[in-house]
Scaffold this active site. Structure first.
Site, PDB file in Angstrom:
ATOM      1  N   SER A 207       0.829  -1.198   0.000  1.00 14.30           N
ATOM      2  CA  SER A 207       0.000   0.000   0.000  1.00 14.30           C
ATOM      3  C   SER A 207       0.865   1.250   0.000  1.00 14.30           C
ATOM      4  CB  SER A 207      -0.838  -0.039   1.276  1.00 14.30           C
ATOM      5  OG  SER A 207      -1.370   1.217   1.568  1.00 14.30           O
TER       6      SER A 207
ATOM      7  N   TYR B 165      -1.796  -1.422  11.136  1.00 15.71           N
ATOM      8  CA  TYR B 165      -2.055  -1.891   9.766  1.00 15.71           C
ATOM      9  C   TYR B 165      -0.904  -1.489   8.840  1.00 15.71           C
ATOM     10  CZ  TYR B 165      -3.562  -1.492   4.958  1.00 15.71           C
ATOM     11  OH  TYR B 165      -3.595  -1.559   3.599  1.00 15.71           O
TER      12      TYR B 165
ATOM     13  N   LYS C 185       2.225  -3.753   6.705  1.00 15.20           N
ATOM     14  CA  LYS C 185       2.609  -3.704   5.284  1.00 15.20           C
ATOM     15  C   LYS C 185       4.124  -3.521   5.157  1.00 15.20           C
ATOM     16  CE  LYS C 185      -1.331  -4.509   3.515  1.00 15.20           C
ATOM     17  NZ  LYS C 185      -1.600  -5.793   2.878  1.00 15.20           N
TER      18      LYS C 185
HETATM   19  N1  UFG Z   1     -12.953  10.348   3.929  1.00 12.48           N
HETATM   20  C1  UFG Z   1     -13.949  11.210   4.306  1.00 12.48           C
HETATM   21  N2  UFG Z   1     -15.103  10.680   4.799  1.00 12.48           N
HETATM   22  C2  UFG Z   1     -15.301   9.337   4.923  1.00 12.48           C
HETATM   23  C3  UFG Z   1     -14.261   8.471   4.514  1.00 12.48           C
HETATM   24  C4  UFG Z   1     -13.098   9.025   4.036  1.00 12.48           C
HETATM   25  O1  UFG Z   1     -13.809  12.428   4.243  1.00 12.48           O
HETATM   26  O2  UFG Z   1     -16.363   8.922   5.398  1.00 12.48           O
HETATM   27  C5  UFG Z   1     -11.706  10.927   3.381  1.00 12.48           C
HETATM   28  C6  UFG Z   1     -10.497  10.583   4.221  1.00 12.48           C
HETATM   29  O3  UFG Z   1     -10.329  11.493   5.260  1.00 12.48           O
HETATM   30  C7  UFG Z   1      -9.396  10.642   3.156  1.00 12.48           C
HETATM   31  C8  UFG Z   1     -10.089  10.207   1.860  1.00 12.48           C
HETATM   32  O4  UFG Z   1     -11.483  10.354   2.107  1.00 12.48           O
HETATM   33  O5  UFG Z   1      -8.992  11.952   3.018  1.00 12.48           O
HETATM   34  C9  UFG Z   1      -9.812   8.771   1.512  1.00 12.48           C
HETATM   35  O6  UFG Z   1     -10.100   7.956   2.638  1.00 12.48           O
HETATM   36  P1  UFG Z   1     -10.202   6.365   2.547  1.00 12.48           P
HETATM   37  O7  UFG Z   1     -10.551   5.877   3.933  1.00 12.48           O
HETATM   38  O8  UFG Z   1     -11.114   5.970   1.442  1.00 12.48           O
HETATM   39  O9  UFG Z   1      -8.747   5.933   2.141  1.00 12.48           O
HETATM   40  P2  UFG Z   1      -7.363   6.180   2.882  1.00 12.48           P
HETATM   41  O10 UFG Z   1      -6.548   6.993   1.930  1.00 12.48           O
HETATM   42  O11 UFG Z   1      -7.492   6.660   4.246  1.00 12.48           O
HETATM   43  O12 UFG Z   1      -6.852   4.680   3.069  1.00 12.48           O
HETATM   44  C10 UFG Z   1      -6.866   3.766   2.020  1.00 12.48           C
HETATM   45  C11 UFG Z   1      -7.100   2.361   2.529  1.00 12.48           C
HETATM   46  C12 UFG Z   1      -5.993   1.905   3.370  1.00 12.48           C
HETATM   47  C13 UFG Z   1      -4.689   2.140   2.701  1.00 12.48           C
HETATM   48  C14 UFG Z   1      -4.563   3.556   2.287  1.00 12.48           C
HETATM   49  C15 UFG Z   1      -3.310   3.834   1.561  1.00 12.48           C
HETATM   50  O13 UFG Z   1      -8.286   2.338   3.305  1.00 12.48           O
HETATM   51  O14 UFG Z   1      -6.173   0.533   3.565  1.00 12.48           O
HETATM   52  O15 UFG Z   1      -5.645   3.865   1.422  1.00 12.48           O
HETATM   53  O16 UFG Z   1      -3.083   2.821   0.681  1.00 12.48           O
HETATM   54  F1  UFG Z   1      -3.670   1.863   3.531  1.00 12.48           F
END
Ligand code: UFG
Length: 362
Positions: A145, A170, A174
């Site tokens: 990731s 998590y 990785k």
């Molecule tokens: N977000 C919101 N509201 C929500 C969910 C997410 O505003 O309800 C925002 C988060 O703050 C972030 C963006 O949307 O800014 C993306 O969030 P995600 O949770 O979809 O993804 P992340 O980038 O946090 O994490 C994902 C995977 C992880 C992985 C990571 C990097 O969930 O498993 O990408 O690879 F590690």
């Protein structure tokens, strides 16, 4: 004859025989796993899935069959169970490569239950690596990731950027898994591995027979967006609008899940055809373009003509401000490129959500 030519000829003989090449996909009923199984079957591979269904549904197999016309071999096995994995590989002799998806992936949950994450993610990888030697399996593709980069000093981020201290158990699993692979392959020149660092996979298969279906309340942005648009959730929370980005919301590199799945087929072929330049190779899988949370919401609303009620709330702990990939290495070395537009990808996510609702009504 030169060794390389011999290998090539052996490969050609092998592939021109009618025997399909057998691939084990751990976590093959999960989100990225199921899309990869489809692409592998469509490329002519015979796919074997093990999954403990801890974050997926057996129904996914029907979706795969609807798309490809072929039901993959499936067994409900937990990859941390060495004995069960050993038995499975003995029963299905001749598996040539493993694509190892099986892992827990919720960042927040990992903070609460670190040992569950270390056991599931680290022990299962160690089992696969040990069993590869016993069962003469040549290569393993590993799901890593972009989380390993933390907040990169330079954007877009390349594979040579330093890995930052992980912000969650998590993320740490990785990094540890990448290290375990490198040490193992270094000690055993017969094994090969390709480590794929995913950015943010989104969307669903265009048929809408498979897609992302998290258990319970979604943690990730897109399933929360689709469920809010569908009226299942009242309102999407946008986590923070005071980041140092043009609109104040976080930026990610959102990649179509089918594009991502296709890279796995290329990676497996590359290992089996002995085309890797090193015994362990690492590739970023992203589009090279960063989009903010607000840009995603607005694009989703526009292309699908549906409202996504949302409200700005405080930052979510542990979120990285902005990250997007430099995918040049994957583009040039693998001959792979993310093709789908974000518009079509967001349409596919909505089509999948509508399909799920139709099924729920029945
Ligand atoms: N977000 C919101 N509201 C929500 C969910 C997410 O505003 O309800 C925002 C988060 O703050 C972030 C963006 O949307 O800014 C993306 O969030 P995600 O949770 O979809 O993804 P992340 O980038 O946090 O994490 C994902 C995977 C992880 C992985 C990571 C990097 O969930 O498993 O990408 O690879 F590690």
């Amino acid at each position: 004859m030169e060794i390389k030519k011999k290998i090539k000829q052996a490969w050609n003989n092998f592939t021109s025989s009618n025997e399909p090449i057998k691939i084990l996909v751990t976590g093959g009923t999960g989100y990225i796993g199921s899309h990869t199984v489809v692409e592998l079957q469509q490329a002519g591979f015979e796919v074997f899935i093990v999954d403990n269904l801890s974050n997926s549904n057996i129904e996914v197999l029907n979706g795969i069959e609807k798309i490809t016309g072929k039901m993959p071999v499936f067994e409900n096995i937990d990859c941390t169970d060495y004995v069960a994995m050993d038995r499975f590989l003995s029963k299905h002799e001749g598996i040539q490569a493993i694509i190892h998806f099986a892992a827990s992936k919720a960042v927040g949950e990992s903070v609460e239950k670190p040992l569950l994450y270390y056991r599931n993610n680290v022990v299962s990888l160690i089992n696969q690596l040990e069993l590869m030697s016993t069962h003469h399996i040549k290569g393993i593709v590993f799901s890593s990731s972009c989380t390993v980069y933390g907040q990169p000093d330079q954007l877009p981020v390349t594979e040579s950027a330093p890995r930052k201290t992980a912000l969650s158990p998590y993320g740490n699993t990785k990094q540890i898994c990448e290290d375990i692979i490198m040490d193992t392959i270094y000690s055993n020149s017969q094994l090969k591995s390709i480590i794929l660092r995913y950015f943010n996979p989104i969307g669903a298969h265009p048929s809408a027979h498979i897609g992302e279906l998290p258990n319970g309340v979604p943690n990730n942005l897109i399933p929360f967006v689709t469920q809010t648009a569908a009226g299942i959730r009242e309102q999407l929370k946008v986590f923070g609008s005071d980041y140092n980005t043009p609109d104040g919301t976080c930026i990610r590199d959102y990649i179509n899940v089918v594009d991502l799945a296709k890279a796995h087929v290329i990676a497996v072929e590359r290992m089996l055809q002995e085309k890797t330049k090193k015994n362990v190779e690492i590739f970023n899988l992203g589009t090279g373009r960063g989009l903010s949370v607000m840009e995603i919401i607005k694009t989703f609303e526009k292309v699908n003509k549906v409202a996504v009620p949302h409200q700005i709330v405080d930052r979510r702990e542990g979120d990285i401000e902005q990250v997007w990939a430099d995918p040049t290495f994957a583009n040039e070395e693998l001959g792979w490129k993310a093709k789908e537009s974000v518009e079509d990808t967001l349409k596919s996510a909505w089509k999948w959500q509508k399909n799920l609702m139709k099924k729920a009504e029945k």
